[in-house]
Design a protein around this motif. Structure first.
Motif, short mmCIF file in Angstrom:
data_model
loop_
_atom_site.label_atom_id
_atom_site.label_comp_id
_atom_site.label_asym_id
_atom_site.label_seq_id
_atom_site.Cartn_x
_atom_site.Cartn_y
_atom_site.Cartn_z
N GLU A 65 47.21 -6.08 14.34
CA GLU A 65 46.41 -6.55 13.22
C GLU A 65 46.06 -5.35 12.36
N PRO A 66 46.42 -5.35 11.07
CA PRO A 66 46.15 -4.19 10.22
C PRO A 66 44.66 -4.01 9.94
N ILE A 67 44.26 -2.74 9.85
CA ILE A 67 42.91 -2.36 9.48
C ILE A 67 43.03 -1.40 8.30
N PRO A 68 42.93 -1.90 7.06
CA PRO A 68 43.03 -1.01 5.90
C PRO A 68 41.79 -0.13 5.78
N VAL A 69 42.01 1.14 5.45
CA VAL A 69 40.92 2.09 5.23
C VAL A 69 41.19 2.76 3.87
N PRO A 70 40.77 2.11 2.78
CA PRO A 70 41.11 2.58 1.43
C PRO A 70 40.09 3.58 0.87
N GLU A 71 39.77 4.60 1.66
CA GLU A 71 38.75 5.56 1.24
C GLU A 71 39.02 6.92 1.87
N GLN A 72 38.40 7.95 1.32
CA GLN A 72 38.47 9.29 1.88
C GLN A 72 37.75 9.31 3.23
N THR A 73 38.40 9.84 4.26
CA THR A 73 37.82 9.94 5.60
C THR A 73 38.15 11.28 6.23
N GLU A 74 37.34 11.67 7.18
CA GLU A 74 37.62 12.84 8.01
C GLU A 74 38.39 12.38 9.24
N VAL A 75 39.42 13.10 9.62
CA VAL A 75 40.13 12.83 10.87
C VAL A 75 39.35 13.52 11.97
N LEU A 76 38.53 12.75 12.68
CA LEU A 76 37.69 13.30 13.74
C LEU A 76 38.48 13.56 15.00
N SER A 77 39.47 12.72 15.25
CA SER A 77 40.33 12.87 16.42
C SER A 77 41.64 12.17 16.14
N LEU A 78 42.73 12.85 16.37
CA LEU A 78 44.05 12.26 16.28
C LEU A 78 44.79 12.72 17.52
N LEU A 79 45.21 11.76 18.34
CA LEU A 79 45.92 12.02 19.59
C LEU A 79 47.14 11.14 19.66
N GLY A 80 48.20 11.66 20.21
CA GLY A 80 49.38 10.83 20.34
C GLY A 80 50.48 11.49 21.14
N ASP A 81 51.62 10.84 21.11
CA ASP A 81 52.78 11.37 21.82
C ASP A 81 54.06 11.05 21.08
N ILE A 82 55.09 11.76 21.47
CA ILE A 82 56.45 11.49 21.02
C ILE A 82 57.27 11.31 22.28
N ALA A 83 57.97 10.20 22.37
CA ALA A 83 58.83 9.92 23.52
C ALA A 83 60.10 9.27 23.02
N LEU A 84 61.11 9.26 23.84
CA LEU A 84 62.36 8.61 23.47
C LEU A 84 62.25 7.11 23.64
N ASP A 85 62.69 6.39 22.62
CA ASP A 85 62.85 4.94 22.67
C ASP A 85 64.34 4.73 22.52
N GLY A 86 65.04 4.58 23.64
CA GLY A 86 66.50 4.66 23.63
C GLY A 86 66.87 6.12 23.46
N GLU A 87 67.61 6.42 22.42
CA GLU A 87 67.99 7.81 22.14
C GLU A 87 67.21 8.40 20.96
N GLU A 88 66.31 7.62 20.37
CA GLU A 88 65.57 8.06 19.18
C GLU A 88 64.12 8.39 19.54
N PRO A 89 63.55 9.42 18.90
CA PRO A 89 62.13 9.69 19.15
C PRO A 89 61.25 8.61 18.52
N ALA A 90 60.18 8.27 19.24
CA ALA A 90 59.19 7.31 18.75
C ALA A 90 57.84 8.02 18.75
N VAL A 91 57.12 7.91 17.64
CA VAL A 91 55.80 8.54 17.49
C VAL A 91 54.73 7.48 17.67
N HIS A 92 53.77 7.75 18.55
CA HIS A 92 52.67 6.82 18.84
C HIS A 92 51.38 7.61 18.69
N VAL A 93 50.52 7.20 17.74
CA VAL A 93 49.33 7.96 17.41
C VAL A 93 48.11 7.04 17.34
#
Length: 144
Positions: A65-93
């Motif tokens: 479900e989308p959550i639009p944030v149409p304003e200036q914000t501070e990135v307080l925390s951004l965590l994620g990973d990159i893993a292979l989905d088949g042979e292609e990298p997939a980014v999950h944040v």
């Protein structure tokens, strides 16, 4: 986006990525992952976004479900990973954004435009991660 290799030894690589005003985060991360052949990485970042779209995974419908944030914000925390989905990298944040009034909003980062900067550190591990389709959720999940 600018980047620099900070460290490399024994299969471990650490990169700094500096996103600038107007850069789109998720497409930039995916392009970088493909260009550097990243297959099992950890992502952390701080900075600010001029707008973003987050998402919440609704378990019953198995849809985001989308959550639009149409304003200036501070990135307080951004965590994620990159893993292979088949042979292609997939980014999950996941991200927590701080609003001017001190409130926060968080979820999966689907898109975000930077203003003025986003400072990202990516640690590539020597052992690669792979995603496999999970039948119960319908999501591609990491399976070590």
């Amino acid at each position: 986006m600018r980047h620099k290799l900070l460290h490399e030894s024994d299969g471990l690589r650490t990169y700094a990525l500096i996103f600038e005003t107007g850069d789109e985060v998720m497409s930039g991360l995916l392009d970088f992952a493909k260009a550097m052949d990243l297959r099992g990485s950890r992502i952390t970042a701080i900075g600010a976004l001029q707008d973003a779209t987050l998402a919440y995974f609704h378990w019953e419908s198995k849809e985001y479900e989308p959550i639009p944030v149409p304003e200036q914000t501070e990135v307080l925390s951004l965590l994620g990973d990159i893993a292979l989905d088949g042979e292609e990298p997939a980014v999950h944040v996941h991200v927590v954004l701080g609003r001017r009034d001190g409130s926060t909003v968080g979820g999966h980062l689907k898109s975000g435009r930077v203003r003025p900067t986003l400072e990202v550190i990516i640690d590539e591990q020597p052992e690669h991660l792979h995603k496999v389709l999970d039948r119960e959720s319908g999501l591609a999940l990491i399976r070590p």
